[in-house]
Design a protein around this motif. Sequence first.
Motif, PDB file in Angstrom:
ATOM      1  N   SER A  62     -13.305  -3.383   6.663  1.00  0.00           N
ATOM      2  CA  SER A  62     -13.001  -2.725   5.397  1.00  0.00           C
ATOM      3  C   SER A  62     -12.697  -1.254   5.606  1.00  0.00           C
ATOM      4  N   SER A  63     -13.347  -0.607   6.557  1.00  0.00           N
ATOM      5  CA  SER A  63     -13.033   0.802   6.793  1.00  0.00           C
ATOM      6  C   SER A  63     -11.640   0.954   7.387  1.00  0.00           C
ATOM      7  N   GLN A 102      -9.153  -1.010   6.665  1.00  0.00           N
ATOM      8  CA  GLN A 102      -8.227  -1.278   5.569  1.00  0.00           C
ATOM      9  C   GLN A 102      -7.943  -0.010   4.776  1.00  0.00           C
ATOM     10  N   ASN A 103      -8.916   0.869   4.675  1.00  0.00           N
ATOM     11  CA  ASN A 103      -8.764   2.065   3.859  1.00  0.00           C
ATOM     12  C   ASN A 103      -8.373   3.277   4.693  1.00  0.00           C
ATOM     13  N   LEU A 136      -1.273   1.787  -0.378  1.00  0.00           N
ATOM     14  CA  LEU A 136      -2.602   1.247  -0.075  1.00  0.00           C
ATOM     15  C   LEU A 136      -3.288   0.917  -1.395  1.00  0.00           C
ATOM     16  N   VAL A 155      -6.900  -0.011  -3.156  1.00  0.00           N
ATOM     17  CA  VAL A 155      -8.344   0.088  -2.940  1.00  0.00           C
ATOM     18  C   VAL A 155      -9.067  -0.131  -4.263  1.00  0.00           C
ATOM     19  N   GLU A 163     -14.202   3.454  -3.484  1.00  0.00           N
ATOM     20  CA  GLU A 163     -14.050   3.301  -2.033  1.00  0.00           C
ATOM     21  C   GLU A 163     -13.487   4.582  -1.424  1.00  0.00           C
ATOM     22  N   ILE A 183     -11.073   6.640   1.228  1.00  0.00           N
ATOM     23  CA  ILE A 183      -9.749   6.527   1.843  1.00  0.00           C
ATOM     24  C   ILE A 183      -9.654   7.637   2.877  1.00  0.00           C
ATOM     25  N   ILE A 192      -1.289   5.390  -3.544  1.00  0.00           N
ATOM     26  CA  ILE A 192      -2.575   4.685  -3.544  1.00  0.00           C
ATOM     27  C   ILE A 192      -2.709   4.012  -4.908  1.00  0.00           C
TER      28      ILE A 192
END
Length: 121
Positions: A36-37, A39-40, A54, A56, A60, A62, A117
């Motif tokens: 997950s980290s 992904q962001n 992206l 999110v 979360e 980024i 984003i």
Amino acid sequence: MITLTPKNKMAALLCGIAFLNLSLFALGGEMKNVDSSKQNRIEIKDFAFNPKTLTVKSGEKITWINHDDEPHTVVSVEKQFKKSTALDTDQEFTVTAGAPGTYTYFCSVHPKMTGTIVVEK
């Protein structure tokens, strides 16, 4: 001395299987956090933000990381998050996603570099 009867062998085998399952479950949870980290993360490379868009969840984190030899910035068009300082090679900048919506950003040093984003609930 303990005599290994079929009943004791079965109990030992079941304990071993249960231990392995718990170990795999714990490792799987750690791997999920790593994924997950990643992904962001937005990589700055070859004068572009990658990924360009992206998605999110609100709350979360980024993170942008500059892999170019030139400095870059991250600036929200609508001032929806704080702007970064100039990021040198391998420096990072992190923000927390706010309210749901679409956030566009650019590099103030190279304004043709843009990204988006999308924040969901």
